[in-house]
Motif scaffolding. Structure first.
Motif, short mmCIF file in Angstrom:
data_model
loop_
_atom_site.label_atom_id
_atom_site.label_comp_id
_atom_site.label_asym_id
_atom_site.label_seq_id
_atom_site.Cartn_x
_atom_site.Cartn_y
_atom_site.Cartn_z
N ALA A 52 0.79 -1.19 -0.05
CA ALA A 52 0.12 -0.22 -0.04
C ALA A 52 0.91 1.37 -0.06
O ALA A 52 0.51 2.45 -0.79
N TYR B 293 -1.91 2.80 -2.10
CA TYR B 293 -3.22 2.69 -1.55
C TYR B 293 -3.58 3.41 -0.18
O TYR B 293 -2.50 2.99 0.71
N LYS C 69 -7.66 1.76 -2.93
CA LYS C 69 -6.78 2.83 -3.20
C LYS C 69 -7.19 4.17 -2.81
O LYS C 69 -6.44 5.11 -2.26
#
Length: 213
Positions: free
Chosen positions: A175, A180, A194
């Motif tokens: 992430a 994200y 996201k």
């Protein structure tokens, strides 16, 4: 000369035939290996699912400071009062500290709490999440468990299997790398999103992370 050429041709044809047989055997072994790997992956996934299912009534309390004379039951009950999810000893089947994965880690050992029902476990988890959302400047910390001294943040989460815990850690890193905004766990599954309005993605394995846009 003619006999020598015939001998060489014969040997060459034999080598060609042997090479073809070897390629066929190699292809067969590769197919068998692929089939075996698929079966291993399937069995690994099933074992992980069984391990996760066995934790469906558990929570994990991370980073709670340790004391020699600590009363884990009181800590869990006090946290419940803070998050507005009152519980008693009758709601719990078991509670204990677990060994550290890394012996040299300075983090306190996690506390595993097993509830008598998944319903009560889910209520406790949901209340902890709600409390942190409503109190961004005073999220759960050691003082909410009635511990004196400096406040230190604590975290209440699902008790994940070793495989899912590693996947969750990899998802958090992915992430950061891929921008994200959200990573969360629900019922043992890892999810990512996201943006606030984008579609969520279920992260089933490392390949799912590798295929993220």
């Amino acid at each position: 000369m003619k006999e020598s050429m015939n001998f060489i041709n014969h040997k060459y044809e034999t080598i060609i035939q042997d090479n073809g047989d070897t390629r066929d055997k190699l292809r067969q072994l590769q197919e068998e290996n692929g089939s075996m790997q698929s079966k291993i992956d399937d069995l690994t996934s099933r074992v992980n699912q069984l391990e996760q299912n066995s934790r469906m009534t558990n929570i994990e309390i991370q980073c709670m400071p340790e004391k020699k004379d600590e009363n884990l039951l009181n800590l869990v009950i006090e946290l419940g009062k803070t998050i507005n999810c009152n519980i008693s000893e009758d709601n719990l089947a078991h509670y204990t500290r677990i060994a550290k994965l890394k012996k040299d880690s300075v983090r306190p050992r996690s506390i595993i709490v097993q509830f008598n029902s998944s319903k009560k476990r889910d209520q406790y988890l949901a209340a902890a999440i709600k409390y942190n959302k409503l109190n961004p400047n005073d999220k759960l910390n050691s003082s909410h468990a009635g511990l004196p001294g400096p406040k230190s943040p604590i975290f209440i989460c699902e008790h994940l299997s070793a495989t899912n815990k590693a996947l969750h850690a990899a998802a958090r890193q992915a992430a950061k790398d891929k921008g994200y905004k959200y990573v969360w766990v629900r019922s043992g599954r890892v999810y990512m999103r996201k943006t606030e309005h984008s579609e969520y993605k279920i992260i089933r394995n490392i390949n799912s992370l590798n295929n993220l846009p």
